[in-house]
Design a protein around this motif. Structure first.
Motif, PDB file in Angstrom:
ATOM      1  N   MET A   1      36.568  27.443  40.765  1.00  0.00           N
ATOM      2  CA  MET A   1      36.573  28.817  40.255  1.00  0.00           C
ATOM      3  C   MET A   1      36.476  28.828  38.731  1.00  0.00           C
ATOM      4  N   MET A   2      37.262  27.926  38.083  1.00  0.00           N
ATOM      5  CA  MET A   2      37.262  27.903  36.618  1.00  0.00           C
ATOM      6  C   MET A   2      35.894  27.526  36.068  1.00  0.00           C
ATOM      7  N   LYS A   3      35.236  26.542  36.709  1.00  0.00           N
ATOM      8  CA  LYS A   3      33.902  26.138  36.270  1.00  0.00           C
ATOM      9  C   LYS A   3      32.924  27.284  36.409  1.00  0.00           C
ATOM     10  N   SER A   4      33.006  28.002  37.522  1.00  0.00           N
ATOM     11  CA  SER A   4      32.123  29.152  37.747  1.00  0.00           C
ATOM     12  C   SER A   4      32.397  30.256  36.732  1.00  0.00           C
ATOM     13  N   SER A   5      33.670  30.438  36.356  1.00  0.00           N
ATOM     14  CA  SER A   5      34.029  31.478  35.395  1.00  0.00           C
ATOM     15  C   SER A   5      33.394  31.211  34.035  1.00  0.00           C
ATOM     16  N   TRP A   6      33.454  29.981  33.579  1.00  0.00           N
ATOM     17  CA  TRP A   6      32.879  29.667  32.270  1.00  0.00           C
ATOM     18  C   TRP A   6      31.355  29.719  32.300  1.00  0.00           C
ATOM     19  N   LYS A   7      30.778  29.382  33.444  1.00  0.00           N
ATOM     20  CA  LYS A   7      29.327  29.529  33.598  1.00  0.00           C
ATOM     21  C   LYS A   7      28.943  30.998  33.534  1.00  0.00           C
TER      22      LYS A   7
ATOM     23  N   SER B   1      36.397  40.671  32.676  1.00  0.00           N
ATOM     24  CA  SER B   1      37.756  40.788  33.202  1.00  0.00           C
ATOM     25  C   SER B   1      37.816  40.393  34.674  1.00  0.00           C
ATOM     26  N   GLN B   2      36.708  40.572  35.402  1.00  0.00           N
ATOM     27  CA  GLN B   2      36.664  40.163  36.808  1.00  0.00           C
ATOM     28  C   GLN B   2      36.632  38.647  36.939  1.00  0.00           C
ATOM     29  N   TRP B   3      35.939  37.988  36.029  1.00  0.00           N
ATOM     30  CA  TRP B   3      35.850  36.536  36.080  1.00  0.00           C
ATOM     31  C   TRP B   3      37.058  35.852  35.453  1.00  0.00           C
TER      32      TRP B   3
END
Length: 406
Positions: free
Chosen positions: A1-7, A123-125
């Motif tokens: 999830m964290m990797k996807s958030s920064w992407k 804010s969603q990510w």
């Protein structure tokens, strides 16, 4: 999830950078537009001030009808960026200043579907600890707003129309990034619409209003500085050396507004997560006010002294920007957080219209040595407000306690 958030952050920030090039896209071509339309001396101020007018109108309309809640925010961003590109491009065939200003207002309306929507997507990510992420987004906004100055470096030898076209093209690319590349965040949708009936609750929340007052002081200074610093640099270099290359002014403007601002935004977001939002805003506004008070004394002096101080000002004038809205989301109850954010943003951008148009009038009276000192009023008052906010926060101990007792 964290990797996807920064992407996702990379794509959102890139799209924001490209779309926000519309904000000052026409302002950097003000001299050419002035000649084309045979307009008055105040055209440059209104080319800049008309965008926040449209932004406020668009923000109220979007929030009132809950567009970002009724529709996918990616769709809202993509459509807004496309419409903004169209309105910006129509300036090329506009036959007068009135039509041109109207198109700038409409461009501002569309940007109200870009910037706030980007904040919502972020804010969603990043549902928690989003200080650095918001800092990156504000850095993109800053770079995007100053991007037309960078574009001038490539097209200064060509017709000014290429600058307008490039800004519109970048906004189209921005639309494609958000709609075709960015994915939806894996979170449940929240509906926090704007409501005039809830403004009373916003005004009664002491912590929220203190954060708002800080933001209002910040906005008094920010866009007036972004609008008139390039003009100041040009006049200063002209006075010192007898000439001021358009390419040099464009580069210095991009450096002191875009590069400095981006660095300040990221650093400010990182630091706010460590020393607290109130402490970061107090530090930033204090240094920014000192720069506003002192930069006029460098007028006509050494090139490096002027640029160095302008660069420092560019860092600290924006480094606290994200923290005011973040404070509102922390201390406003969920029932009216959407209303609180809309209220803060709309009043803040209305204030910029006043300060942007005030500077050229006062410059004729006070001269470049003193005129920017007027902008210091904003951060100084904002600093006082955020100092009270910090005391209030410390005394009550938590956002929940503050919200209940405010």
């Amino acid at each position: 999830m964290m990797k996807s958030s920064w992407k996702a952050l990379i794509w959102i920030a890139t799209a924001e950078l490209f779309a926000l090039s519309l904000w000052f896209g026409a302002s950097v071509t003000a001299p050419e537009l002035n000649d084309l339309w045979d307009a008055g001396a105040n055209l440059e101020a209104w080319l800049s001030a008309s965008v926040p007018i449209g932004f406020v109108l668009g923000a109220f309309a979007s929030s009132y009808f809950g567009l970002a809640d009724r529709f996918n925010p990616r769709f809202i961003f993509a459509v807004s960026a496309l419409l903004g590109a169209a309105f910006n491009g129509l300036i090329l065939i506009s036959d007068g200043a009135l039509n041109g200003i109207t198109l700038r207002i409409l461009t501002g309306v569309t940007l109200a579907g870009v910037y706030p929507t980007a904040v919502k997507l972020l804010s969603q990510w990043f549902p928690k600890r989003r200080g650095l992420a918001i800092g990156v987004l504000i850095a993109a906004l800053t770079l995007g707003s100053s991007l037309p100055h960078f574009i001038v470096l490539f097209f200064s030898a060509l017709q000014w129309q290429w600058i307008i076209l490039t800004s519109s093209f970048l906004s189209v690319v921005s639309s494609g990034i958000i709609y075709f590349i960015l994915k939806d965040a894996p979170v449940e949708k929240e509906n926090k619409p704007f409501s005039f009936s809830l403004i009373k609750k916003v005004r009664e929340n002491r912590a929220v209003m203190l954060a708002n007052y800080g933001y209002f002081g910040h906005m008094w200074e920010l866009y007036a500085m972004w609008t008139w610093l390039p003009v100041f640099l040009s006049a200063s270099f002209q006075h010192n050396t007898g000439s001021a290359s358009p390419a040099l002014i464009a580069f210095c403007s991009f450096l002191t507004i875009g590069i400095a601002g981006a660095a300040g935004s990221v650093a400010g977001g990182w630091l706010a997560d460590r020393i607290g939002r109130a402490s970061l805003t107090i530090l930033s506004m204090g240094i920014s006010a000192l720069c506003a008070l002192s930069i006029g004394f460098t007028f006509g002096q050494s090139f490096w002294v002027t640029i160095s101080l302008a660069f420092i000002w560019g860092i600290f004038i924006i480094s606290d920007s994200a923290q005011f809205s973040a404070a509102v989301t922390e201390f406003a109850e969920s029932e009216y957080v959407g209303t609180a954010l809309t209220f803060q943003m709309c009043i803040g951008f209305l204030i910029t219209i006043v300060s942007i148009n005030l500077i050229p009038y006062l410059q004729q009276i006070l001269g470049w040595k003193w005129v920017f000192s007027v902008l210091a009023i904003g951060p100084l008052l904002g600093l006082v407000s955020m100092a009270k906010f910090k005391t209030w926060e410390k005394r009550l101990g938590s956002p929940e306690q503050i919200s209940k007792q405010a």
